[in-house]
Design an enzyme around this catalytic site. Structure first.
Site, short mmCIF file in Angstrom:
data_model
loop_
_atom_site.label_atom_id
_atom_site.label_comp_id
_atom_site.label_asym_id
_atom_site.label_seq_id
_atom_site.Cartn_x
_atom_site.Cartn_y
_atom_site.Cartn_z
N ASN A 86 -2.91 3.06 -10.17
CA ASN A 86 -3.41 2.27 -9.04
C ASN A 86 -3.41 0.80 -9.46
O ASN A 86 -3.06 0.47 -10.61
CB ASN A 86 -4.80 2.75 -8.61
CG ASN A 86 -5.22 2.16 -7.26
OD1 ASN A 86 -4.45 2.17 -6.31
ND2 ASN A 86 -6.42 1.60 -7.18
N LYS A 87 -3.79 -0.05 -8.54
CA LYS A 87 -3.76 -1.50 -8.78
C LYS A 87 -4.38 -1.88 -10.12
O LYS A 87 -5.42 -1.33 -10.51
CB LYS A 87 -4.51 -2.17 -7.63
CG LYS A 87 -4.61 -3.68 -7.68
CD LYS A 87 -3.29 -4.37 -7.83
CE LYS A 87 -2.29 -4.01 -6.75
NZ LYS A 87 -0.89 -4.38 -7.10
N GLY B 61 0.87 -1.17 0.00
CA GLY B 61 0.00 0.00 0.00
C GLY B 61 0.91 1.22 0.00
O GLY B 61 1.88 1.27 0.76
N ALA B 62 0.58 2.20 -0.86
CA ALA B 62 1.50 3.32 -1.10
C ALA B 62 1.96 4.04 0.18
O ALA B 62 3.17 4.17 0.42
CB ALA B 62 0.87 4.30 -2.09
N ASP C 75 -1.52 4.96 -6.20
CA ASP C 75 -0.09 4.78 -5.93
C ASP C 75 0.73 5.97 -6.40
O ASP C 75 1.79 6.25 -5.86
CB ASP C 75 0.42 3.49 -6.58
CG ASP C 75 -0.04 2.31 -5.77
OD1 ASP C 75 -1.19 1.88 -5.96
OD2 ASP C 75 0.72 1.86 -4.90
N GLN D 42 -5.59 -8.82 -2.80
CA GLN D 42 -5.61 -7.85 -1.70
C GLN D 42 -7.04 -7.52 -1.28
O GLN D 42 -7.28 -7.15 -0.13
CB GLN D 42 -4.91 -6.54 -2.14
CG GLN D 42 -3.40 -6.64 -2.25
CD GLN D 42 -2.95 -6.98 -3.66
OE1 GLN D 42 -3.68 -7.64 -4.41
NE2 GLN D 42 -1.76 -6.55 -4.03
N ARG E 231 10.07 -1.12 -5.13
CA ARG E 231 8.82 -1.03 -5.88
C ARG E 231 8.77 0.34 -6.56
O ARG E 231 8.84 1.37 -5.88
CB ARG E 231 7.60 -1.24 -4.96
CG ARG E 231 7.58 -2.63 -4.35
CD ARG E 231 6.22 -2.98 -3.79
NE ARG E 231 5.27 -3.27 -4.85
CZ ARG E 231 3.96 -3.39 -4.63
NH1 ARG E 231 3.46 -3.21 -3.42
NH2 ARG E 231 3.14 -3.69 -5.63
O1 MRU Z 1 0.50 -3.87 -4.80
P1 MRU Z 1 -0.11 -3.20 -3.63
O2 MRU Z 1 -0.95 -4.11 -2.81
O3 MRU Z 1 0.88 -2.42 -2.81
O4 MRU Z 1 -1.10 -2.13 -4.28
C1 MRU Z 1 -1.78 -1.23 -3.46
C2 MRU Z 1 -2.74 -0.37 -4.19
O5 MRU Z 1 -2.85 -0.42 -5.39
C3 MRU Z 1 -3.54 0.60 -3.37
O6 MRU Z 1 -4.75 0.89 -3.99
C4 MRU Z 1 -2.76 1.92 -3.21
O7 MRU Z 1 -1.45 1.69 -2.81
C5 MRU Z 1 -3.40 2.82 -2.26
S1 MRU Z 1 -3.22 2.26 -0.60
C6 MRU Z 1 -3.89 3.38 0.45
#
Ligand code: MRU
Length: 352
Positions: A253-254, A53-54, A243, A202, A95
């Site tokens: 984003n994801k 998560g960012a 992100d 997730q 990342r």
């Molecule tokens: O690969 P991840 O699980 O780190 O991806 C997270 C996301 O895409 C979230 O939507 C984003 O980081 C926002 S978290 C508040």
């Protein structure tokens, strides 16, 4: 929102001389906490999504930078700074998409430079203090995001969300989920459709766990169910995290966020993004240049160590996508809701 509610799980904590994380790869089956004492372990935890998560990886990188520099020789400032830059670059490489990681290491580097006349031993203490400050600020920021976003949630709303944006993904409360937690606490009787979020789940593993802990009604759906639900009128709004947000409002984003945004527009459903200002990268003019992480094929080809595709089949596994700003109705931040045109809105917030 009270500070001791169940949703306020701590995904990361500083413990005297090391970091403790809730290892998210074991959830929801087991709550396993791992102690991280060196920068190599922190890099691995970020890379393997033990912490994810960012905003949470920004906090993790800040503590990781301290772990990486705390035992450096205390010679000249110049040689110390060379090592700080090296450790920061190493962590940033874990990342590439979430800008929060670099935002955190950059902030620490500029704090160090501002104190360059102090002893290195003193500067090391300041680095740890800055990491703690980044962590504390994120908790307050996420609470504000939740409070600011509540006005977008009508009573009895059916909300669709993607990936995990809760306490697990931040210092506390979350971003998109913080809005949902706050709406629930205000008695708005929300219901949440949780995208399972292939391939690492997730949504079904983490978001479902957080919502159930908070006793918020929800159902998990496969990612491909979203369009039919929207068409049948069973989604009132979409709320996701980010992100990295480019200066024109394009959002990384994801993977799977972009198709949701297109489907939402097609079905005249508002699509909102919730994120701290640290996720906005004003140096990135548009989303086209945002680096998008590509992860191992095995995450698609296997599930829990079992092969789920023909042997020797290949897979393509991008972890993020870009949603063009034209699909986004508003971005909820700690400073309020920014509406299109985003470029102008961001400038107003950052120029204040
Ligand atoms: O690969 P991840 O699980 O780190 O991806 C997270 C996301 O895409 C979230 O939507 C984003 O980081 C926002 S978290 C508040």
């Amino acid at each position: 929102m009270s500070d001791n509610i169940d949703t306020a799980v701590q995904s990361i904590e500083w413990q005297e001389d090391h970091v403790r994380i809730l290892d998210q790869t074991y959830l929801p089956g087991r709550e396993v906490y791992s102690d991280i004492r060196d920068v190599g372990r922190m890099w691995e935890a970020i890379k393997k999504l033990r912490i994810r998560g960012a905003p949470a990886i920004g906090i993790a990188a800040a503590y990781g930078l301290y772990l990486g520099i705390k035992d450096l020789p205390e010679n000249t400032f110049k040689s110390f700074m060379v090592e700080v830059n090296r450790v920061a670059k190493y962590l940033e490489g874990a990342r590439p998409t979430a800008v929060n990681l670099k935002w955190a290491t950059d902030r620490i580097k500029s704090t160090i430079r501002a104190h360059k006349d102090k002893d290195i031993s003193e500067i090391k203490k300041i680095v740890l203090q800055t990491a703690k400050t980044i962590h504390d600020e994120d908790k307050r920021t996420c609470k504000k995001i939740g409070e600011n976003g509540v006005e977008l949630i009508p009573k009895n709303a059916q909300i669709l969300t993607h990936c995990n944006t809760g306490s697990l993904a931040t210092g506390q409360y979350g971003t998109a989920l913080s809005v949902i937690f706050h709406a629930h606490e205000q008695g708005k009787k929300t219901f949440v459709w949780v995208d399972e979020t292939r391939p690492l789940l997730q949504g079904s593993r983490l978001t479902a766990w957080e919502l159930m802990n908070a006793e918020i009604p929800m159902k998990i759906i496969t990612d491909s169910s979203a369009g039919s639900l929207m068409r049948r009128g069973e989604v009132d709004l979409v709320m996701v995290g980010a992100d990295r947000i480019a200066a024109n409002g394009d959002v990384a984003n994801k993977i799977g966020t972009y198709p949701l945004a297109v489907l939402a527009q097609e079905n005249e459903i508002p699509f909102y993004v919730a994120a701290p200002l640290s996720t906005i990268d004003m140096e990135m003019a548009t989303g086209d240049k945002i680096p998008l992480e590509e992860r191992e094929q095995e995450e698609v080809l296997t599930y829990s160590d079992a092969q789920i595709a023909p042997k020797k089949a290949e897979a393509y596994n991008p972890a993020f996508d870009i949603t063009p700003h034209s699909y986004i109705n508003g971005i909820v931040t700690q400073e309020g809701i920014i509406e299109p045109p985003f470029e102008e809105g961001f400038k107003n917030v950052f120029d204040d």
